[in-house]
Design a protein around this motif. Structure first.
Motif, PDB file in Angstrom:
ATOM      1  N   TYR A  88       0.790  -1.230   0.000  1.00  0.00           N
ATOM      2  CA  TYR A  88       0.000   0.000   0.000  1.00  0.00           C
ATOM      3  C   TYR A  88       0.834   1.299   0.000  1.00  0.00           C
ATOM      4  N   LEU A  89       2.079   1.189  -0.406  1.00  0.00           N
ATOM      5  CA  LEU A  89       2.810   2.412  -0.729  1.00  0.00           C
ATOM      6  C   LEU A  89       2.137   3.059  -1.945  1.00  0.00           C
ATOM      7  N   PRO A  90       2.247   4.378  -2.115  1.00  0.00           N
ATOM      8  CA  PRO A  90       1.601   5.028  -3.273  1.00  0.00           C
ATOM      9  C   PRO A  90       2.058   4.452  -4.607  1.00  0.00           C
ATOM     10  N   LEU A  91       3.321   4.093  -4.678  1.00  0.00           N
ATOM     11  CA  LEU A  91       3.887   3.395  -5.830  1.00  0.00           C
ATOM     12  C   LEU A  91       4.848   2.334  -5.311  1.00  0.00           C
ATOM     13  N   CYS A  92       5.101   1.314  -6.097  1.00  0.00           N
ATOM     14  CA  CYS A  92       6.140   0.364  -5.725  1.00  0.00           C
ATOM     15  C   CYS A  92       7.483   1.087  -5.722  1.00  0.00           C
ATOM     16  N   PRO A  93       8.362   0.777  -4.776  1.00  0.00           N
ATOM     17  CA  PRO A  93       9.668   1.449  -4.714  1.00  0.00           C
ATOM     18  C   PRO A  93      10.433   1.410  -6.034  1.00  0.00           C
ATOM     19  N   LYS A  94      10.412   0.282  -6.717  1.00  0.00           N
ATOM     20  CA  LYS A  94      11.143   0.179  -7.984  1.00  0.00           C
ATOM     21  C   LYS A  94      10.571   1.124  -9.037  1.00  0.00           C
ATOM     22  N   THR A  95       9.260   1.271  -9.049  1.00  0.00           N
ATOM     23  CA  THR A  95       8.623   2.190  -9.996  1.00  0.00           C
ATOM     24  C   THR A  95       9.013   3.624  -9.680  1.00  0.00           C
ATOM     25  N   ALA A  96       8.944   3.984  -8.399  1.00  0.00           N
ATOM     26  CA  ALA A  96       9.304   5.347  -7.980  1.00  0.00           C
ATOM     27  C   ALA A  96      10.775   5.625  -8.274  1.00  0.00           C
ATOM     28  N   GLU A  97      11.622   4.664  -8.002  1.00  0.00           N
ATOM     29  CA  GLU A  97      13.051   4.835  -8.262  1.00  0.00           C
ATOM     30  C   GLU A  97      13.312   5.099  -9.738  1.00  0.00           C
ATOM     31  N   LYS A  98      12.641   4.365 -10.593  1.00  0.00           N
ATOM     32  CA  LYS A  98      12.828   4.526 -12.040  1.00  0.00           C
ATOM     33  C   LYS A  98      12.377   5.917 -12.488  1.00  0.00           C
ATOM     34  N   ILE A  99      11.188   6.339 -12.052  1.00  0.00           N
ATOM     35  CA  ILE A  99      10.654   7.645 -12.447  1.00  0.00           C
ATOM     36  C   ILE A  99      11.548   8.771 -11.946  1.00  0.00           C
ATOM     37  N   PHE A 100      11.904   8.733 -10.680  1.00  0.00           N
ATOM     38  CA  PHE A 100      12.687   9.829 -10.089  1.00  0.00           C
ATOM     39  C   PHE A 100      14.127   9.839 -10.599  1.00  0.00           C
ATOM     40  N   SER A 101      14.705   8.670 -10.804  1.00  0.00           N
ATOM     41  CA  SER A 101      16.082   8.611 -11.326  1.00  0.00           C
ATOM     42  C   SER A 101      16.155   9.191 -12.732  1.00  0.00           C
ATOM     43  N   GLU A 102      15.167   8.850 -13.569  1.00  0.00           N
ATOM     44  CA  GLU A 102      15.151   9.372 -14.937  1.00  0.00           C
ATOM     45  C   GLU A 102      14.941  10.883 -14.966  1.00  0.00           C
ATOM     46  N   LYS A 103      14.309  11.412 -13.923  1.00  0.00           N
ATOM     47  CA  LYS A 103      14.116  12.863 -13.814  1.00  0.00           C
ATOM     48  C   LYS A 103      15.339  13.561 -13.198  1.00  0.00           C
ATOM     49  N   GLY A 104      16.348  12.783 -12.823  1.00  0.00           N
ATOM     50  CA  GLY A 104      17.558  13.370 -12.268  1.00  0.00           C
ATOM     51  C   GLY A 104      17.454  13.728 -10.799  1.00  0.00           C
ATOM     52  N   LEU A 105      16.627  12.985 -10.060  1.00  0.00           N
ATOM     53  CA  LEU A 105      16.385  13.303  -8.657  1.00  0.00           C
ATOM     54  C   LEU A 105      17.091  12.321  -7.728  1.00  0.00           C
ATOM     55  N   THR A 106      17.417  12.793  -6.542  1.00  0.00           N
ATOM     56  CA  THR A 106      17.978  11.943  -5.494  1.00  0.00           C
ATOM     57  C   THR A 106      17.225  12.232  -4.192  1.00  0.00           C
ATOM     58  N   PRO A 107      17.319  11.343  -3.199  1.00  0.00           N
ATOM     59  CA  PRO A 107      16.661  11.602  -1.913  1.00  0.00           C
ATOM     60  C   PRO A 107      17.228  12.808  -1.174  1.00  0.00           C
ATOM     61  N   ASN A 108      18.403  13.276  -1.594  1.00  0.00           N
ATOM     62  CA  ASN A 108      19.063  14.382  -0.889  1.00  0.00           C
ATOM     63  C   ASN A 108      18.763  15.757  -1.479  1.00  0.00           C
ATOM     64  N   ASN A 109      18.025  15.815  -2.565  1.00  0.00           N
ATOM     65  CA  ASN A 109      17.639  17.116  -3.118  1.00  0.00           C
ATOM     66  C   ASN A 109      16.677  17.834  -2.174  1.00  0.00           C
ATOM     67  N   PHE A 110      16.611  19.154  -2.327  1.00  0.00           N
ATOM     68  CA  PHE A 110      15.608  19.956  -1.612  1.00  0.00           C
ATOM     69  C   PHE A 110      14.506  20.241  -2.624  1.00  0.00           C
ATOM     70  N   TYR A 111      13.292  19.835  -2.299  1.00  0.00           N
ATOM     71  CA  TYR A 111      12.191  19.900  -3.259  1.00  0.00           C
ATOM     72  C   TYR A 111      11.216  21.027  -2.955  1.00  0.00           C
ATOM     73  N   ILE A 112      10.905  21.811  -3.981  1.00  0.00           N
ATOM     74  CA  ILE A 112       9.855  22.819  -3.909  1.00  0.00           C
ATOM     75  C   ILE A 112       8.796  22.409  -4.918  1.00  0.00           C
TER      76      ILE A 112
END
Length: 307
Positions: free
Chosen positions: A80-104
């Motif tokens: 019941y995560l909003p997305l599967c972790p692997k799916t989220a990782e793929k989407i965010f990685s392709e967008k050039g994002l990391t967990p350490n970015n500051f998001y607005i």
């Protein structure tokens, strides 16, 4: 005199947004525009993004993420995560994002599009200190006369987004059903189930597209999501929200499970409840889309929780 002027200006800026509510004012956000670690994300569709957006921001359509989750049964597959972790990782990685970015994160008209992405990033392990919603959305940015641009998204260099899922912030259908069974037996399991949809949806007077049944989950308390929204700001002032939560009898000593139809509106309520001190907060991400379509599950219509 200079100190006094600076103090007044700082107080004025602070009044435009309250970081306790995970918001940031347009002027404060503008000052971070050239910070390479800061990522502006517009949560509208691609055509709206192309028309105009904050310079150098990227586009992640919140509703398209929900479509992916529903199409692939992601919530049910991944606890019941909003997305599967692997799916989220793929989407965010392709967008050039990391967990350490500051998001607005910003939106056009509906702030729950931004709050949904806030919650998704948070559920995937991003520190809440690195998550902000642009206070008042894109409209507030433009009202300040801040720069905008149009055209296609400028791709960021592909990065590695490694998720660290927070399973403790989501509730499964089974967990909600267990609470309902306790409620129906008169057992107090120290849980508060909150329906954040409209009154018509809650009472079952409004039919929902692609959902077989109308009504609400038995024992749910009606708390309309827009009660938390400000007039020209994303949220009401912090102190006002404190008063409202007290009047609504939302007890932070209980486990609180929020739901709506697909997770957008409940995410908008999750954020201020967390900011106000909620420690055991969850979103039932399956929400009414799942519950209303499962005819084996109990429901209520014109009935209200008294507490």
């Amino acid at each position: 005199m200079f100190y006094l002027i600076t103090l007044i200006l700082s107080l004025f800026t602070f009044s435009l947004a309250d970081e306790r509510l995970y918001t940031i004012s347009p002027k404060e956000a503008y000052n971070l525009l050239n910070d390479k670690n800061v990522v502006f994300i517009y949560t509208e569709d691609k055509e709206t993004y192309k028309k105009e957006h904050v310079p150098s921001s990227i586009n992640i359509d919140s509703l398209s993420l929900q479509d992916i989750a529903i199409k692939n049964n992601e919530k049910q597959k991944c606890n019941y995560l909003p997305l599967c972790p692997k799916t989220a990782e793929k989407i965010f990685s392709e967008k050039g994002l990391t967990p350490n970015n500051f998001y607005i994160i910003y939106y056009d008209e509906l702030p729950n599009k931004a709050s949904y992405l806030w919650f998704l990033l948070y559920s995937m392990g991003v520190d809440d200190k690195n998550l902000r919603i642009l206070d008042g959305g894109f409209k507030a940015w433009k009202n300040e006369g801040l720069p905008i641009e149009s055209g296609d998204e400028k791709p960021r260099k592909k990065a590695t987004f490694k998720a660290k899922p927070r399973y403790e912030v989501v509730a499964s259908k089974q967990e909600v059903l267990k609470h309902v069974e306790n409620y129906q037996k008169g057992i107090d399991d120290n849980t508060l189930l909150i329906d954040t949809r409209t009154f018509l949806e809650f009472t079952g007077r409004q039919e929902m597209t692609d959902i077989k049944r109308s009504g609400h989950i038995p024992g749910a308390k009606f708390v309309y999501w827009r009660w938390f929204a400000g007039k020209d700001t994303t949220y009401k002032p912090f102190e006002k929200l404190q008063e409202d939560v007290k009047k609504l009898n939302i007890d932070f000593n209980k486990k609180i499970i929020l739901y709506c139809t697909i997770g957008n509106r409940s995410s908008f309520v999750f954020i201020p409840l967390k900011a106000l001190g909620g420690k055991n907060l969850k979103i039932y991400t399956g929400s009414w889309y799942e519950w209303g379509n499962d005819e084996s599950l109990p429901l209520e219509k014109e009935k209200f929780r008294e507490r």
